[in-house]
Scaffold this motif. Structure first.
Motif, PDB file in Angstrom:
ATOM      1  N   SER A 181     -10.290   4.573 -16.792  1.00  0.00           N
ATOM      2  CA  SER A 181     -11.457   3.891 -16.228  1.00  0.00           C
ATOM      3  C   SER A 181     -11.141   3.143 -14.933  1.00  0.00           C
ATOM      4  CB  SER A 181     -12.036   2.904 -17.245  1.00  0.00           C
ATOM      5  OG  SER A 181     -11.076   1.908 -17.574  1.00  0.00           O
ATOM      6  N   ALA A 182      -9.872   3.097 -14.551  1.00  0.00           N
ATOM      7  CA  ALA A 182      -9.501   2.444 -13.288  1.00  0.00           C
ATOM      8  C   ALA A 182      -9.810   3.374 -12.127  1.00  0.00           C
ATOM      9  CB  ALA A 182      -8.024   2.078 -13.294  1.00  0.00           C
ATOM     10  N   GLU A 183     -10.210   2.797 -11.013  1.00  0.00           N
ATOM     11  CA  GLU A 183     -10.491   3.576  -9.816  1.00  0.00           C
ATOM     12  C   GLU A 183      -9.331   3.395  -8.836  1.00  0.00           C
ATOM     13  OE1 GLU A 183     -13.957   4.111  -6.346  1.00  0.00           O
ATOM     14  OE2 GLU A 183     -14.103   2.515  -7.852  1.00  0.00           O
ATOM     15  N   VAL A 184      -8.695   4.496  -8.454  1.00  0.00           N
ATOM     16  CA  VAL A 184      -7.564   4.458  -7.525  1.00  0.00           C
ATOM     17  C   VAL A 184      -8.086   4.772  -6.120  1.00  0.00           C
ATOM     18  CG1 VAL A 184      -5.318   5.426  -6.917  1.00  0.00           C
ATOM     19  CG2 VAL A 184      -5.950   5.138  -9.331  1.00  0.00           C
ATOM     20  N   LEU A 185      -7.947   3.812  -5.223  1.00  0.00           N
ATOM     21  CA  LEU A 185      -8.457   3.950  -3.858  1.00  0.00           C
ATOM     22  C   LEU A 185      -7.304   4.076  -2.870  1.00  0.00           C
ATOM     23  CD1 LEU A 185     -11.252   1.212  -3.967  1.00  0.00           C
ATOM     24  CD2 LEU A 185     -11.487   3.685  -4.323  1.00  0.00           C
ATOM     25  N   ALA A 186      -7.359   5.087  -2.010  1.00  0.00           N
ATOM     26  CA  ALA A 186      -6.287   5.368  -1.062  1.00  0.00           C
ATOM     27  C   ALA A 186      -6.553   4.730   0.301  1.00  0.00           C
ATOM     28  CB  ALA A 186      -6.107   6.871  -0.905  1.00  0.00           C
ATOM     29  N   PHE A 187      -5.488   4.189   0.901  1.00  0.00           N
ATOM     30  CA  PHE A 187      -5.547   3.610   2.244  1.00  0.00           C
ATOM     31  C   PHE A 187      -4.451   4.255   3.089  1.00  0.00           C
ATOM     32  CE2 PHE A 187      -7.548   0.654  -0.563  1.00  0.00           C
ATOM     33  CZ  PHE A 187      -8.551   0.043   0.167  1.00  0.00           C
ATOM     34  N   GLN A 188      -4.688   4.330   4.393  1.00  0.00           N
ATOM     35  CA  GLN A 188      -3.741   4.993   5.276  1.00  0.00           C
ATOM     36  C   GLN A 188      -2.480   4.170   5.516  1.00  0.00           C
ATOM     37  OE1 GLN A 188      -3.542   8.026   6.820  1.00  0.00           O
ATOM     38  NE2 GLN A 188      -5.263   8.673   5.556  1.00  0.00           N
ATOM     39  N   THR A 189      -2.612   2.843   5.582  1.00  0.00           N
ATOM     40  CA  THR A 189      -1.470   1.997   5.912  1.00  0.00           C
ATOM     41  C   THR A 189      -1.350   0.836   4.935  1.00  0.00           C
ATOM     42  OG1 THR A 189      -2.661   0.469   7.370  1.00  0.00           O
ATOM     43  CG2 THR A 189      -1.830   2.519   8.356  1.00  0.00           C
ATOM     44  N   ASP A 190      -0.157   0.256   4.894  1.00  0.00           N
ATOM     45  CA  ASP A 190       0.058  -0.927   4.070  1.00  0.00           C
ATOM     46  C   ASP A 190      -0.790  -2.088   4.572  1.00  0.00           C
ATOM     47  OD1 ASP A 190       1.539  -2.794   2.253  1.00  0.00           O
ATOM     48  OD2 ASP A 190       2.249  -3.570   4.180  1.00  0.00           O
ATOM     49  N   GLY A 191      -0.956  -2.193   5.887  1.00  0.00           N
ATOM     50  CA  GLY A 191      -1.770  -3.271   6.445  1.00  0.00           C
ATOM     51  C   GLY A 191      -3.201  -3.225   5.941  1.00  0.00           C
ATOM     52  N   GLU A 192      -3.801  -2.040   5.925  1.00  0.00           N
ATOM     53  CA  GLU A 192      -5.171  -1.880   5.430  1.00  0.00           C
ATOM     54  C   GLU A 192      -5.239  -2.173   3.936  1.00  0.00           C
ATOM     55  OE1 GLU A 192      -6.547   1.689   8.503  1.00  0.00           O
ATOM     56  OE2 GLU A 192      -5.739   2.171   6.531  1.00  0.00           O
ATOM     57  N   LEU A 193      -4.205  -1.776   3.229  1.00  0.00           N
ATOM     58  CA  LEU A 193      -4.138  -1.984   1.787  1.00  0.00           C
ATOM     59  C   LEU A 193      -4.148  -3.466   1.448  1.00  0.00           C
ATOM     60  CD1 LEU A 193      -3.742  -0.445  -0.895  1.00  0.00           C
ATOM     61  CD2 LEU A 193      -1.280  -0.469  -0.440  1.00  0.00           C
ATOM     62  N   PHE A 194      -3.308  -4.246   2.116  1.00  0.00           N
ATOM     63  CA  PHE A 194      -3.217  -5.669   1.816  1.00  0.00           C
ATOM     64  C   PHE A 194      -4.473  -6.416   2.266  1.00  0.00           C
ATOM     65  CE2 PHE A 194      -1.357  -9.997   2.697  1.00  0.00           C
ATOM     66  CZ  PHE A 194      -1.293 -10.357   1.356  1.00  0.00           C
ATOM     67  N   GLN A 195      -5.067  -5.999   3.372  1.00  0.00           N
ATOM     68  CA  GLN A 195      -6.306  -6.624   3.827  1.00  0.00           C
ATOM     69  C   GLN A 195      -7.414  -6.424   2.804  1.00  0.00           C
ATOM     70  OE1 GLN A 195      -7.099  -4.969   7.699  1.00  0.00           O
ATOM     71  NE2 GLN A 195      -5.410  -6.060   8.680  1.00  0.00           N
ATOM     72  N   ALA A 196      -7.440  -5.241   2.176  1.00  0.00           N
ATOM     73  CA  ALA A 196      -8.453  -4.970   1.148  1.00  0.00           C
ATOM     74  C   ALA A 196      -8.240  -5.873  -0.061  1.00  0.00           C
ATOM     75  CB  ALA A 196      -8.394  -3.500   0.731  1.00  0.00           C
ATOM     76  N   LEU A 197      -6.983  -6.132  -0.414  1.00  0.00           N
ATOM     77  CA  LEU A 197      -6.686  -7.029  -1.528  1.00  0.00           C
ATOM     78  C   LEU A 197      -7.108  -8.455  -1.183  1.00  0.00           C
ATOM     79  CD1 LEU A 197      -5.394  -7.359  -4.342  1.00  0.00           C
ATOM     80  CD2 LEU A 197      -3.221  -7.837  -3.180  1.00  0.00           C
ATOM     81  N   GLN A 198      -6.818  -8.885   0.024  1.00  0.00           N
ATOM     82  CA  GLN A 198      -7.205 -10.231   0.456  1.00  0.00           C
ATOM     83  C   GLN A 198      -8.718 -10.398   0.456  1.00  0.00           C
ATOM     84  OE1 GLN A 198      -4.985 -10.044   4.230  1.00  0.00           O
ATOM     85  NE2 GLN A 198      -3.893 -11.897   3.608  1.00  0.00           N
TER      86      GLN A 198
END
Length: 262
Positions: A171-188
């Motif tokens: 039931s978890a949704e795995v979302l892909a990001f191109q860079t680590d920077g984009e990934l952490f910004q999404a978490l923030q």
């Protein structure tokens, strides 16, 4: 230890440099042992920046990080300068950048896998890594199983993505990001509920206690420097010799301690 992400200007310059190198590569330059090089007198290294603490741009505008310092030491031991080209991780792990003569080797926290070894020639392993789950400090999640119904961010093309898709709750949704920077910004921003990726990178994103490591996952992963699958035998031999020398003379440990020892 705190690190600074690359600036927008650095990104523009890196892309420009990548184009220039791609156009000038493919000559008859080679190392002393006869291994071919993209540019004479230079070990040209492709990486994916930022991915702290392995590769990022420091306050002085220079590429730095564990991979960068290790590669710079290898280049010096071979009597070469080092030049860094920034590229997408997909282009790295697929070997596209090598096929296009954009660089001689890849240094980008690339895990050695059988699938990648079909397209890349790897050096001896130089770093062992764990996968990890990073969540907000107030998150009730204490494991990957607790992410049921949540959004998990990963960097596209990484072994973190593979682990998340193979092991996250259905039931978890795995979302892909191109860079680590984009990934952490999404978490923030709260767009995602957690990040699954290499432990050292997640540790760098705890942000003074705002985020925490909910779990670590031993996967037997090791990083390797990568070169073209065919025709890079001599280059890989030279790189392995430099890695062995660095472990022998203490230089590897010195670089390791700078980034991973509290």
């Amino acid at each position: 230890m705190q690190f600074k992400a690359r600036t927008a200007l650095s990104a523009v310059l890196a892309v420009a440099a990548l184009t220039a190198t791609a156009c000038s590569g493919g000559g008859a330059a080679e190392t002393e042992s006869g291994a071919p090089l993209v540019n004479e007198g230079t070990l040209t290294v492709c990486s994916n920046v930022p991915f702290e603490p392995f590769e990022y741009v420091g306050e002085d505008g220079e590429y730095t990080g564990f991979d960068m310092d290790l590669s710079r030491e290898i280049a010096a031991g071979m009597g070469l300068e080092m030049e860094v080209q920034n590229a997408s991780f997909d282009g790295l792990q697929s070997g596209t950048v090598l096929a296009a003569n954009q660089c001689d080797i890849i240094a980008a926290a690339v895990t050695i896998t059988e699938e990648r070894a079909a397209n890349l020639a790897f050096s001896d392993p130089y770093y062992d890594s764990l996968q990890s789950l990073l969540v907000p400090a107030d998150s009730p999640a204490a494991s990957l199983e607790d992410m049921a119904g949540k959004k998990i961010g990963i960097q596209q093309g990484t072994t973190g993505e593979t682990y998340a898709r193979d092991n996250a709750p259905d039931s978890a949704e795995v979302l892909a990001f191109q860079t680590d920077g984009e990934l952490f910004q999404a978490l923030q921003a709260g767009t995602i509920d957690g990040v699954l990726q290499d432990l050292p990178v997640n540790l760098d994103h705890t942000d003074g206690g705002k985020f925490s490591i909910a779990g670590t996952y031993p996967t037997g992963e090791s990083y390797g420097l990568a070169a073209k699958k065919d025709g890079s035998e001599e280059l890989i031999k030279e790189i392995n010799a430099q890695l062995a020398e660095m472990r022998s003379n203490g230089k590897y440990q010195e670089i390791y301690d700078e980034y991973f020892t509290e």
